[in-house]
Design a protein around this motif. Structure first.
Motif, PDB file in Angstrom:
ATOM      1  N   TRP A 165       0.979  -1.229  -0.055  1.00 31.94           N
ATOM      2  CA  TRP A 165      -0.050  -0.038   0.054  1.00 31.94           C
ATOM      3  C   TRP A 165       0.901   1.235   0.005  1.00 31.94           C
ATOM      4  N   GLY A 166       2.097   1.468   0.710  1.00 30.57           N
ATOM      5  CA  GLY A 166       2.661   2.479   0.929  1.00 30.57           C
ATOM      6  C   GLY A 166       4.039   2.177   1.193  1.00 30.57           C
ATOM      7  N   LEU A 207       7.607   0.266  -7.143  1.00 34.99           N
ATOM      8  CA  LEU A 207       6.399   0.843  -7.801  1.00 34.99           C
ATOM      9  C   LEU A 207       5.537  -0.330  -8.221  1.00 34.99           C
ATOM     10  N   PRO A 208       6.052  -1.362  -8.723  1.00 39.41           N
ATOM     11  CA  PRO A 208       5.155  -2.482  -9.225  1.00 39.41           C
ATOM     12  C   PRO A 208       4.249  -3.072  -8.200  1.00 39.41           C
ATOM     13  N   LEU A 209       4.608  -3.015  -6.862  1.00 39.83           N
ATOM     14  CA  LEU A 209       3.878  -3.548  -5.651  1.00 39.83           C
ATOM     15  C   LEU A 209       2.788  -2.243  -5.629  1.00 39.83           C
ATOM     16  N   LEU A 210       3.208  -1.178  -5.683  1.00 45.10           N
ATOM     17  CA  LEU A 210       2.419   0.102  -5.430  1.00 45.10           C
ATOM     18  C   LEU A 210       1.024   0.098  -6.609  1.00 45.10           C
ATOM     19  N   LEU A 253       2.318   9.168 -11.886  1.00 44.10           N
ATOM     20  CA  LEU A 253       1.816   8.022 -11.550  1.00 44.10           C
ATOM     21  C   LEU A 253       0.185   8.415 -11.094  1.00 44.10           C
ATOM     22  N   SER A 254      -0.402   9.444 -11.299  1.00 37.53           N
ATOM     23  CA  SER A 254      -1.644   9.461 -11.299  1.00 37.53           C
ATOM     24  C   SER A 254      -2.649   8.554 -12.043  1.00 37.53           C
ATOM     25  N   LYS A 255      -1.995   8.227 -13.394  1.00 31.67           N
ATOM     26  CA  LYS A 255      -2.788   7.557 -14.213  1.00 31.67           C
ATOM     27  C   LYS A 255      -2.933   6.113 -13.841  1.00 31.67           C
ATOM     28  N   TRP A 256      -1.786   5.716 -12.952  1.00 36.20           N
ATOM     29  CA  TRP A 256      -1.942   4.417 -12.216  1.00 36.20           C
ATOM     30  C   TRP A 256      -2.750   4.337 -10.828  1.00 36.20           C
ATOM     31  N   GLY A 257      -3.438   5.471 -10.611  1.00 41.70           N
ATOM     32  CA  GLY A 257      -4.058   5.670  -9.249  1.00 41.70           C
ATOM     33  C   GLY A 257      -3.241   5.339  -8.066  1.00 41.70           C
ATOM     34  N   ILE A 258      -1.839   5.711  -8.205  1.00 41.99           N
ATOM     35  CA  ILE A 258      -0.878   5.891  -7.034  1.00 41.99           C
ATOM     36  C   ILE A 258      -0.850   7.459  -6.806  1.00 41.99           C
ATOM     37  N   LYS A 259      -0.917   7.772  -5.539  1.00 41.60           N
ATOM     38  CA  LYS A 259      -0.782   9.288  -5.365  1.00 41.60           C
ATOM     39  C   LYS A 259       0.487   9.446  -4.449  1.00 41.60           C
ATOM     40  N   VAL A 260       0.916  10.149  -4.670  1.00 40.95           N
ATOM     41  CA  VAL A 260       2.543  10.813  -4.350  1.00 40.95           C
ATOM     42  C   VAL A 260       2.554  12.096  -3.266  1.00 40.95           C
TER      43      VAL A 260
END
Length: 389
Positions: A165-166, A207-210, A253-260
């Motif tokens: 998750w993080g 990142l692959p796990l995120l 990364l927003s296109k992958w749904g990951i928030k930074v």
């Protein structure tokens, strides 16, 4: 209501409120388990906005709708996701913020992977003793690509299909606080290697796990990474690079749904300045690498006085890490996390002055805030003083 119906502003008011209501219903539909919670904090402002339009007229109704929308957005930003079985990797968990964060998240029920520089050190031993069995210790020197890859394999084996998750890139070094001209190139390289390249290596590896979990990447930058501060050329430059990396990753990364998110804390007591033995080593390295003319210009008393700043650092820092831990938790669990957090007293004001005021005013402000009686030898002479008038 007749005046409202015949007014373009009134219809705009109705449109805004209707759009707001549809958005809320869509959110509730997407998350049926939280429907009651969504309606509780969101539907009431909508009804209030419609009531205001009916009783106050179009102009005031529009103001009321805007107020409802802003308040709802604020409340939405405070809404946190459940911890559940979320797993988080933290680097630099031996001491300081990383150590406190590992305990904090473990206590909240997270599955914590605590990366430590020394798996047999006192910090790691304390985590073993005080935390639950959910916490796993990882030998993780983030400048060692082999250790980073080994940590990835261990984490991926445990989280399997759920993903991670993080990732909290917390590990960092300060270096020796001194004028940028005086710092040896090794200090610049070490700060970049740990504070920037190490964080990038960890981010890219995990990142692959995120991506599997559409999780969060949180980078621990610094107030010195957003504004220039005297004596922090190496540290500030490395943290500024990390902050820029965070911003770019947030967009990409927003296109992958990951928030930074990037965290820019003010001064907190974390022990990052190191020990007296480390200060002696750094001071020796600094003095040995100085050209003779530079050494002459600054003077021995100025150079030897640099180290006196390090023991005084904790007195200017807050021992309570709660604001930083709360900011990281929000970045990890908020439905709408912020891209930048500035926990701690005085973290946001210098950033605002730097961004919105003339640079000469910012430089004046910082000189007054960080005033020191120490002056290089060459600047004490009448000739040098007359040149700088």
């Amino acid at each position: 209501m007749d005046a409202l119906a015949g007014s373009p502003l009134g219809w705009l008011c109705v449109g805004i409120t209707a759009l707001f209501g549809v958005t809320i219903l869509c959110r509730a539909k997407r998350s049926l388990a939280e429907k009651a919670n969504v309606l509780a904090w969101s539907l009431l402002p909508v009804l209030l906005g419609l009531l205001c339009m009916a009783t106050l007229g179009a102009g005031r109704g529009l103001v009321a709708c805007a107020a409802c929308l802003i308040s709802s957005m604020y409340l939405g930003s405070r809404e946190l996701l459940p911890v559940g079985d979320k797993a988080v990797l933290i680097t630099g968990s031996d001491t300081g913020i990383g150590h406190a964060l590992a305990k904090y998240l473990d206590n909240l029920g997270f599955i914590v992977f605590a990366g430590v520089l020394n798996k047999d050190g006192p910090g790691a031993e304390e985590l073993r003793r005080t935390c639950s069995r959910r916490l796993s210790l990882l030998q993780l020197d983030i400048t060692n690509a082999t250790q980073v890859q080994e940590a990835y394999l261990k984490v991926s084996k445990k989280v399997q299909n759920t993903g991670l998750w993080g990732v909290v890139n917390n590990a960092g070094v300060l270096g020796f606080p001194a004028d940028g001209e005086l710092l040896p190139m090794n200090t610049y390289r070490q700060c970049m290697e740990v504070n920037f390249f190490g964080a990038v290596e960890v981010s890219k590896t995990f990142l692959p796990l995120l991506r599997k979990s559409q999780g969060r990447l949180v980078n621990m930058s610094s107030m010195a990474g957003g504004i220039p501060l005297p004596r922090y050329a190496a540290y500030g430059a490395s943290k500024a690079a990390l902050s820029m990396f965070s911003g770019v990753m947030r967009q990409e990364l927003s296109k992958w749904g990951i928030k930074v998110a990037a965290i820019h804390p003010s001064g907190f007591r974390t022990g990052i300045q190191g020990t007296s033995d480390l200060w002696d080593k750094q001071e020796k390295e600094l003095l040995e690498n100085l050209p003779a003319d530079t050494r002459q210009a600054y003077g021995e008393d100025y150079l030897l006085g640099l180290k006196s700043y390090l023991p005084r650092m904790p007195t200017y820092c807050d021992a309570n890490l709660s604001p930083v831990l709360s900011a990281i938790l929000h970045a990890l669990l908020a439905k709408r996390p912020r891209g930048l957090y500035t926990p701690g007293k005085g973290a946001y004001m210098p950033l605002c002055i730097f961004c919105y005021f003339p640079l000469w005013f910012y430089d004046f402000f910082i000189r007054k805030m960080l005033s020191t009686d120490s002056v290089p030898r060459a600047l004490r002479t009448p000739e040098a003083e007359s040149k700088n008038l």
